[in-house]
Design an enzyme around this catalytic site. Structure first.
Site, PDB file in Angstrom:
ATOM      1  CB  SER A  27      47.661 132.687   9.292  1.00  0.00           C
ATOM      2  OG  SER A  27      47.083 131.310   9.095  1.00  0.00           O
ATOM      3  CG  HIS A  58      50.064 127.362  11.876  1.00  0.00           C
ATOM      4  ND1 HIS A  58      48.626 127.604  12.234  1.00  0.00           N
ATOM      5  CD2 HIS A  58      50.018 127.380  10.742  1.00  0.00           C
ATOM      6  CE1 HIS A  58      48.222 128.105  11.271  1.00  0.00           C
ATOM      7  NE2 HIS A  58      48.815 127.930  10.263  1.00  0.00           N
ATOM      8  CG  HIS A  80      43.908 124.436  11.666  1.00  0.00           C
ATOM      9  ND1 HIS A  80      45.272 124.534  12.211  1.00  0.00           N
ATOM     10  CD2 HIS A  80      43.320 125.483  11.337  1.00  0.00           C
ATOM     11  CE1 HIS A  80      45.444 125.748  11.962  1.00  0.00           C
ATOM     12  NE2 HIS A  80      44.285 126.504  11.751  1.00  0.00           N
ATOM     13  CE1 TYR A  82      45.499 122.446   8.315  1.00  0.00           C
ATOM     14  CE2 TYR A  82      43.704 123.484   8.257  1.00  0.00           C
ATOM     15  CZ  TYR A  82      45.223 123.794   8.360  1.00  0.00           C
ATOM     16  OH  TYR A  82      45.821 124.865   8.890  1.00  0.00           O
ATOM     17  CD  GLU A  83      47.143 121.080  12.602  1.00  0.00           C
ATOM     18  OE1 GLU A  83      48.171 120.932  13.217  1.00  0.00           O
ATOM     19  OE2 GLU A  83      46.406 121.954  13.134  1.00  0.00           O
ATOM     20  CB  ALA A 110      44.098 133.772   7.345  1.00  0.00           C
ATOM     21  CG  MET A 208      40.570 125.775   5.585  1.00  0.00           C
ATOM     22  SD  MET A 208      41.926 124.890   4.975  1.00  0.00           S
ATOM     23  CE  MET A 208      41.853 125.647   3.226  1.00  0.00           C
ATOM     24  CB  SER A 209      40.526 128.134  11.837  1.00  0.00           C
ATOM     25  OG  SER A 209      40.655 129.487  11.824  1.00  0.00           O
ATOM     26  CG  ASN A 232      42.911 134.107   0.115  1.00  0.00           C
ATOM     27  OD1 ASN A 232      43.112 133.943   1.212  1.00  0.00           O
ATOM     28  ND2 ASN A 232      41.989 133.456  -0.761  1.00  0.00           N
ATOM     29  CG  HIS A 244      49.885 127.991   3.278  1.00  0.00           C
ATOM     30  ND1 HIS A 244      49.055 128.507   4.069  1.00  0.00           N
ATOM     31  CD2 HIS A 244      50.964 127.786   4.137  1.00  0.00           C
ATOM     32  CE1 HIS A 244      49.329 128.579   5.402  1.00  0.00           C
ATOM     33  NE2 HIS A 244      50.751 128.128   5.229  1.00  0.00           N
TER      34      HIS A 244
HETATM   35  N1  HPA Z   1      39.971 129.363   1.859  1.00  0.00           N
HETATM   36  C1  HPA Z   1      39.902 128.539   2.983  1.00  0.00           C
HETATM   37  N2  HPA Z   1      40.716 129.130   3.895  1.00  0.00           N
HETATM   38  C2  HPA Z   1      41.588 130.122   3.837  1.00  0.00           C
HETATM   39  C3  HPA Z   1      41.376 130.883   2.519  1.00  0.00           C
HETATM   40  C4  HPA Z   1      40.578 130.623   1.326  1.00  0.00           C
HETATM   41  O1  HPA Z   1      40.582 131.115   0.471  1.00  0.00           O
HETATM   42  N3  HPA Z   1      42.252 131.762   3.023  1.00  0.00           N
HETATM   43  C5  HPA Z   1      42.974 131.799   4.067  1.00  0.00           C
HETATM   44  N4  HPA Z   1      42.214 130.607   4.565  1.00  0.00           N
END
Ligand code: HPA
Length: 269
Positions: A27, A58, A80, A82-83, A110, A208-209, A232, A244
């Site tokens: 990201s 992306h 990913h 999740y896709e 990220a 998530m990656s 974050n 997001h």
């Molecule tokens: N959780 C999962 N995936 C993420 C996060 C998070 O807080 N921030 C960026 N990708």
């Protein structure tokens, strides 16, 4: 999976560039592509057997060229779980890289900070991961051409490279964290209870990656470095919701620093 067909297609378009380093741009790090010289860009949709990226923001292209005069291949956009891809599809590019002669993989992403010493905008070098809640990407018949049935995972993230990265990140930002990344399947962000549990289990950041790619690369003997941008604080740490947009905003703020870190790093590999 027909990795050879995908590799052949790419090879025919690489010209005289023979990269040993592959970089997966997470990201916000797409900006790195601006600094790649002597570029050949291949859209994922044109590569036989490649999945197509579905997340807004992306991109979906492979970039072959030189970064700081060093030949590299970069994935601008990754796949990913999740896709909706199965993990074998999502990690197909890694085995294709192996067939193309890649020896070093730089993974970027990220993540949410679980360690409360971390701040959004900080960088964490991944020294290990947790992946309890996801099936292994290597489940199923082993492909002996790539690696063994029961791969060791005790040195997945290369120590020497972690030390090199620490110096570089510290030079650019003053602070370099080295920590454990917890892989969650997404697409939901975690619950506060999950984050408390992950902290007890030893996680410093969550995302998530990266882990499926690292497992496949480790299996086939590619050296791995992985850098996470803490975008974050993870769920429940602050008294507000995650989004997001927040992830993108932080990634955007630090992208130029992130880019310089990677450029310095490839010169040292
Ligand atoms: N959780 C999962 N995936 C993420 C996060 C998070 O807080 N921030 C960026 N990708």
């Amino acid at each position: 999976m027909n990795y050879k067909e995908s590799a052949q297609y790419i090879k025919e378009r690489m010209g005289n560039i023979e990269p040993k380093i592959a970089i997966v741009l997470g990201s916000g790090l797409g900006v790195l592509s601006e600094d790649i010289q002597n570029k050949t860009v291949i859209k994922y949709q044109d590569i036989p057997n490649f999945p197509i990226s579905t997340v807004a923001g992306h991109a979906g292209e492979l970039i072959i060229g030189t970064l700081e005069n060093i030949p590299i291949i970069a994935m601008n956009g990754r796949f990913h779980y999740y896709e909706g891809y199965d993990l074998k599809e999502a990690t197909l590019p890694i085995r294709v890289f192996k067939l193309l002669g890649i020896e070093e993989l730089i993974l970027t992403n990220a993540s949410g900070g679980i360690n409360t010493d971390y701040k959004p905008g900080d960088f964490m070098i991944i020294k290990d991961h947790l992946s309890f809640f996801a099936e292994s990407v290597l489940r199923g018949k082993n492909d002996d051409e790539f690696g063994v049935r029961f791969p060791d995972m005790s040195q997945t993230y290369n120590k020497e490279r972690i030390e090199k990265l620490e110096k570089i990140i510290r030079k650019h930002t003053g602070v370099a964290h080295v920590g454990v990344y917890a892989y969650m399947k997404g697409p939901t962000f975690e619950t506060p209870a999950e984050i408390r549990a992950l902290r007890i289990l030893g996680a410093d950041a969550v995302g998530m990656s990266t882990v499926p790619e690292a497992v496949v690369a480790n299996h086939c003997g590619i050296k791995i470095s992985a850098i996470s941008c803490i975008t974050n604080m993870a769920a429940g740490i602050l008294d507000r919701k995650l989004s997001h947009e927040e992830v993108n905003e932080t990634a955007d703020k630090v992208k130029l620093t992130f880019k310089e870190i990677i450029k310095d790093y490839v010169k040292e590999l």
